[in-house]
Design a protein around this motif. Structure first.
Motif, mmCIF file in Angstrom:
data_model
loop_
_atom_site.group_PDB
_atom_site.id
_atom_site.type_symbol
_atom_site.label_atom_id
_atom_site.label_comp_id
_atom_site.label_asym_id
_atom_site.label_seq_id
_atom_site.Cartn_x
_atom_site.Cartn_y
_atom_site.Cartn_z
ATOM 1 N N GLY A 114 5.502 7.110 -26.275
ATOM 2 C CA GLY A 114 5.655 7.164 -27.721
ATOM 3 C C GLY A 114 5.191 8.464 -28.339
ATOM 4 N N SER A 115 4.226 9.137 -27.696
ATOM 5 C CA SER A 115 3.739 10.425 -28.178
ATOM 6 C C SER A 115 2.928 11.049 -27.046
ATOM 7 C CB SER A 115 2.871 10.254 -29.424
ATOM 8 O OG SER A 115 1.696 9.538 -29.133
ATOM 9 N N PRO A 116 2.653 12.362 -27.123
ATOM 10 C CA PRO A 116 1.880 13.001 -26.058
ATOM 11 C C PRO A 116 0.506 12.355 -25.885
ATOM 12 C CG PRO A 116 2.902 14.649 -27.469
ATOM 13 C CD PRO A 116 3.107 13.319 -28.144
ATOM 14 N N MET A 117 0.078 12.260 -24.638
ATOM 15 C CA MET A 117 -1.229 11.681 -24.327
ATOM 16 C C MET A 117 -2.226 12.810 -24.077
ATOM 17 S SD MET A 117 -3.044 8.838 -23.466
ATOM 18 C CE MET A 117 -2.443 7.546 -22.351
ATOM 19 N N PRO A 118 -3.215 12.991 -24.943
ATOM 20 C CA PRO A 118 -4.240 14.013 -24.681
ATOM 21 C C PRO A 118 -4.941 13.736 -23.361
ATOM 22 C CG PRO A 118 -4.379 13.215 -26.944
ATOM 23 C CD PRO A 118 -3.421 12.308 -26.231
ATOM 24 N N ALA A 119 -5.333 14.809 -22.683
ATOM 25 C CA ALA A 119 -5.982 14.661 -21.376
ATOM 26 C C ALA A 119 -7.242 13.820 -21.471
ATOM 27 C CB ALA A 119 -6.292 16.040 -20.803
ATOM 28 N N THR A 120 -7.979 13.955 -22.569
ATOM 29 C CA THR A 120 -9.206 13.180 -22.727
ATOM 30 C C THR A 120 -8.925 11.690 -22.877
ATOM 31 O OG1 THR A 120 -9.108 13.695 -25.097
ATOM 32 C CG2 THR A 120 -10.534 15.077 -23.726
ATOM 33 N N THR A 121 -7.841 11.353 -23.564
ATOM 34 C CA THR A 121 -7.469 9.946 -23.719
ATOM 35 C C THR A 121 -7.006 9.365 -22.395
ATOM 36 O OG1 THR A 121 -6.784 10.405 -26.000
ATOM 37 C CG2 THR A 121 -6.033 8.335 -25.042
ATOM 38 N N LEU A 122 -6.259 10.159 -21.629
ATOM 39 C CA LEU A 122 -5.814 9.711 -20.312
ATOM 40 C C LEU A 122 -7.013 9.426 -19.408
ATOM 41 C CD1 LEU A 122 -3.371 9.233 -18.460
ATOM 42 C CD2 LEU A 122 -3.489 11.645 -17.824
ATOM 43 N N ALA A 123 -8.007 10.303 -19.444
ATOM 44 C CA ALA A 123 -9.214 10.083 -18.636
ATOM 45 C C ALA A 123 -9.943 8.827 -19.089
ATOM 46 C CB ALA A 123 -10.129 11.299 -18.738
ATOM 47 N N ALA A 124 -9.993 8.587 -20.399
ATOM 48 C CA ALA A 124 -10.658 7.391 -20.920
ATOM 49 C C ALA A 124 -9.946 6.123 -20.455
ATOM 50 C CB ALA A 124 -10.706 7.441 -22.439
ATOM 51 N N ALA A 125 -8.617 6.160 -20.415
ATOM 52 C CA ALA A 125 -7.854 4.992 -19.968
ATOM 53 C C ALA A 125 -8.145 4.672 -18.511
ATOM 54 C CB ALA A 125 -6.360 5.251 -20.165
ATOM 55 N N ARG A 126 -8.259 5.691 -17.699
ATOM 56 C CA ARG A 126 -8.521 5.469 -16.276
ATOM 57 C C ARG A 126 -9.924 4.916 -16.057
ATOM 58 N NH1 ARG A 126 -5.610 9.864 -12.512
ATOM 59 N NH2 ARG A 126 -5.788 8.060 -11.159
ATOM 60 N N THR A 127 -10.855 5.348 -16.879
ATOM 61 C CA THR A 127 -12.220 4.834 -16.769
ATOM 62 C C THR A 127 -12.301 3.388 -17.238
ATOM 63 O OG1 THR A 127 -13.131 7.049 -17.124
ATOM 64 C CG2 THR A 127 -14.587 5.183 -17.545
ATOM 65 N N MET A 128 -11.600 3.066 -18.320
ATOM 66 C CA MET A 128 -11.669 1.732 -18.892
ATOM 67 C C MET A 128 -10.957 0.694 -18.029
ATOM 68 S SD MET A 128 -10.438 0.480 -22.675
ATOM 69 C CE MET A 128 -11.758 1.412 -23.417
ATOM 70 N N PHE A 129 -9.832 1.093 -17.413
ATOM 71 C CA PHE A 129 -9.041 0.157 -16.606
ATOM 72 C C PHE A 129 -8.883 0.716 -15.194
ATOM 73 C CE2 PHE A 129 -7.279 -0.131 -21.014
ATOM 74 C CZ PHE A 129 -7.780 -1.384 -21.322
ATOM 75 N N PRO A 130 -9.950 0.751 -14.400
ATOM 76 C CA PRO A 130 -9.899 1.412 -13.087
ATOM 77 C C PRO A 130 -8.956 0.736 -12.099
ATOM 78 C CG PRO A 130 -11.949 0.194 -13.347
ATOM 79 C CD PRO A 130 -11.290 0.201 -14.688
ATOM 80 N N GLY A 131 -8.685 -0.557 -12.288
ATOM 81 C CA GLY A 131 -7.811 -1.257 -11.351
ATOM 82 C C GLY A 131 -6.350 -1.241 -11.741
ATOM 83 N N ASN B 43 -3.340 19.815 -27.422
ATOM 84 C CA ASN B 43 -3.967 19.357 -26.186
ATOM 85 C C ASN B 43 -5.306 20.066 -25.966
ATOM 86 O OD1 ASN B 43 -3.877 17.782 -23.694
ATOM 87 N ND2 ASN B 43 -3.617 19.745 -22.656
ATOM 88 N N VAL B 44 -5.378 21.341 -26.321
ATOM 89 C CA VAL B 44 -6.643 22.074 -26.177
ATOM 90 C C VAL B 44 -7.655 21.598 -27.222
ATOM 91 C CG1 VAL B 44 -7.730 24.343 -26.395
ATOM 92 C CG2 VAL B 44 -5.587 24.089 -25.112
ATOM 93 N N LEU B 45 -7.233 21.499 -28.477
ATOM 94 C CA LEU B 45 -8.153 21.062 -29.529
ATOM 95 C C LEU B 45 -8.730 19.681 -29.244
ATOM 96 C CD1 LEU B 45 -6.247 22.241 -32.732
ATOM 97 C CD2 LEU B 45 -8.375 23.191 -31.829
ATOM 98 N N SER B 46 -7.895 18.776 -28.694
ATOM 99 C CA SER B 46 -8.348 17.402 -28.458
ATOM 100 C C SER B 46 -9.448 17.322 -27.411
ATOM 101 C CB SER B 46 -7.166 16.522 -28.040
ATOM 102 O OG SER B 46 -6.678 16.893 -26.761
ATOM 103 N N GLN B 47 -9.624 18.398 -26.626
ATOM 104 C CA GLN B 47 -10.682 18.408 -25.607
ATOM 105 C C GLN B 47 -12.049 18.751 -26.193
ATOM 106 O OE1 GLN B 47 -9.476 20.699 -22.062
ATOM 107 N NE2 GLN B 47 -7.346 20.421 -22.707
ATOM 108 N N HIS B 48 -12.082 19.225 -27.440
ATOM 109 C CA HIS B 48 -13.362 19.548 -28.075
ATOM 110 C C HIS B 48 -14.093 18.239 -28.401
ATOM 111 C CE1 HIS B 48 -16.311 21.041 -30.931
ATOM 112 N NE2 HIS B 48 -15.993 22.284 -30.598
ATOM 113 N N PRO B 49 -15.344 18.116 -28.041
ATOM 114 C CA PRO B 49 -16.061 16.837 -28.230
ATOM 115 C C PRO B 49 -16.183 16.394 -29.686
ATOM 116 C CG PRO B 49 -17.571 18.584 -27.560
ATOM 117 C CD PRO B 49 -16.193 19.126 -27.370
ATOM 118 N N ALA B 50 -16.044 17.304 -30.625
ATOM 119 C CA ALA B 50 -16.181 16.941 -32.034
ATOM 120 C C ALA B 50 -14.853 16.547 -32.674
ATOM 121 C CB ALA B 50 -16.792 18.099 -32.820
ATOM 122 N N VAL B 51 -13.761 16.544 -31.876
ATOM 123 C CA VAL B 51 -12.427 16.256 -32.408
ATOM 124 C C VAL B 51 -11.975 14.872 -31.965
ATOM 125 C CG1 VAL B 51 -9.994 16.947 -32.396
ATOM 126 C CG2 VAL B 51 -11.800 18.686 -32.531
#
Length: 507
Positions: A281-298, A423-431
């Motif tokens: 539906g829209s681009p997935m920021p790398a940080t969100t993708l990492a969060a998804a893998r952590t939340m649903f490891p199986g 994609n770069v901006l979304s990696q900043h911890p304050a964003v």
């Protein structure tokens, strides 16, 4: 094929199997099919015949599921409308498609009433347990009063539905999809082995009016799944439904996944049943993708790229490919039912690695836009659907979508793809969220302008963000101006409505 064909097969082979779960209400395949046949007879009594349009306007529910099937059973064309639209937008779509009947729920009945006369709507059917107001017909009464009718079985090239686009680039257009279109997309997606679990439990948390959720609904019908339905997305509601009903498959857009990742009580829920998380539906920021893998490891992650006009899938990125960092940034490869090319403005194919417009061909490509022959001709050229997306294919055929062509920024003669900057901006911890657009600039023609939603109480400054981008982006891609905002306008598909952002700042 025809839409109700999988339902008839299910009645023969697994009549007692649960078909829908909505709250505490569970309906079997046999019960669901019986209700659909009766509802179709009720719609026929209200004047719905082959080719007549029936608009659906409501929240997710088991009744919404039944209405989708009943319209096709009666031979009609289903028109799922965005339940978040304002009355003016609903009225525009209804006047455009001229529905014989509107099926709605109590919450949205005032919207229908406000546009009913202007749109020339006939009967209004209300999905509720109670008595409808004067001038409306009860959904449950139609089922109770009418005996099941014979399935009309319109299918193949017949138009199944008119699906209105999100309107992120202008007025919504009605996309005509045939039965063959949606089944081609479903079968091709299922052939990869990555698209819904046979006999699984599919959670419908994304809006059912949107073609992304419609796609997994079709796949679930084909593979004998149970449809677990919640009336809307909330982080707690989704996690509770996964735990309670042992959900195996769910489709979410990136903004929903980020909301789950940010939910403070997420760890309290057992989500180990989840086999597959489909997103798009829209681009997935790398940080969100990492969060998804952590939340649903199986759970295996599957990205689906496409659009309403493609019924909707064009490419898929499977779970194993998510383990390769370079490929995880791609949209995958063409699904078995699709051809994908990259072309220049003249329509000629470009070399691997070169950016151009993404075009797609296959039996899943729409029949056209409802009553818009000129726009249909502009989108469908030489058998190809011109998507309006800019991207490139690598040597192995993986698609990398870099931007909407209309969202590309030309600054100082250089092309800047907003998605790359985001994609770069979304990696900043304050964003927490961001959007990048081009604004008029006397010196550069356009300047790169970033709108940033801060994460929690975190402070964020323009200079901090520009410093973060240095070394990660070329100098001309770094935002020249930064605006901190409380939120971004988002469509139901989870896409930021950049047209609105540009219009607001052009005033």
């Amino acid at each position: 094929m025809y839409l109700t064909q999988p339902l008839h097969n299910a009645v023969r082979h697994r009549a007692a199997h649960p078909l829908t779960v909505y709250g505490d209400r569970v309906r079997s395949v046999a019960d669901g099919a019986h209700r659909v046949g009766r509802l179709a007879a009720g719609l026929q009594a209200l004047g719905v015949g082959p080719g007549d349009r029936v608009a659906l306007l409501g929240a997710n529910s088991d009744r919404y599921h039944e209405a989708l099937l009943a319209v096709a059973w009666a031979g009609g064309i289903v028109v799922p409308l965005n339940s978040r639209w304002a009355a003016e937008e609903v009225g525009y779509a209804m006047a455009d498609c001229a529905p014989a009947v509107v099926i709605t729920d109590e919450r949205l009945l005032p919207v229908v009433d406000a546009v009913r006369d202007r749109a020339g709507v006939g009967a209004v059917v209300v999905m509720s347990d109670g008595r409808p107001p004067v001038g409306a017909v009860s959904f449950e009464d139609l089922i109770a009063v009418h005996a099941p009718m014979s399935d009309v079985r319109r299918g193949g090239d017949d138009v199944l539905g008119i699906f209105y686009t999100g309107g992120t680039t202008g007025r919504s257009k009605g996309v005509m999809l045939s039965h063959d279109n949606v089944f081609t997309s479903a079968w091709g997606s299922l052939a990869t082995g990555h698209f819904t679990t046979p006999g699984g439990r599919l959670l419908h948390a994304a809006p059912m009016f949107h073609l992304a959720d419609f796609a997994i609904w079709i796949a679930g019908l084909l593979t004998g799944g149970t449809h677990v339905i919640v009336d809307g997305f909330t982080p707690g509601g989704v996690l509770a439904a996964i735990e309670r009903h042992a959900v195996t498959d769910v489709l979410l857009v990136p903004t929903m996944i980020q909301a789950l990742a940010d939910f403070p009580d997420a760890g309290r829920y057992d989500t180990s049943s989840l086999v597959r998380l489909i997103y798009g539906g829209s681009p997935m920021p790398a940080t969100t993708l990492a969060a998804a893998r952590t939340m649903f490891p199986g759970a295996g992650l599957v990205q689906a790229y496409g659009m309403t006009e493609l019924s909707p899938v064009a490419t898929l990125l499977g779970p194993a490919e998510h383990d390769v960092p370079r490929l995880a940034a791609s949209a995958g490869r063409a699904a078995p039912h699709a051809e994908v090319r990259i072309v220049d403005p003249a329509g000629d194919e470009v070399a691997a690695g070169s950016v151009g417009e993404v075009v797609v061909r296959g039996d899943h490509v729409m029949a056209g836009y409802w009553q818009r022959p000129e726009e249909t001709a502009a989108a469908l050229r030489g058998g190809w659907m011109y998507t309006g997306d800019a991207g490139y294919l690598d040597e192995d055929g993986f698609l990398f979508v870099v931007d909407r062509i209309k969202d590309m920024i030309i600054t100082g003669g250089e092309n800047v793809h907003s998605a790359e900057v985001e994609n770069v901006l979304s990696q900043h911890p304050a964003v927490a969220a961001c959007a990048v657009i081009g604004l008029p600039d006397a010196q550069w023609g356009e300047r790169v302008h970033a709108l940033v939603v801060p994460a929690g109480d975190a402070g964020v400054s323009a200079e901090d963000l520009r410093a973060f981008c240095r070394g990660r982006l070329a100098g001309f891609k770094i935002p020249r101006s930064v605006e901190v905002v409380a939120s971004l306008p988002v469509s139901p598909a989870g896409k930021v409505v950049k047209r609105q952002l540009r219009q607001e700042r052009a005033r």
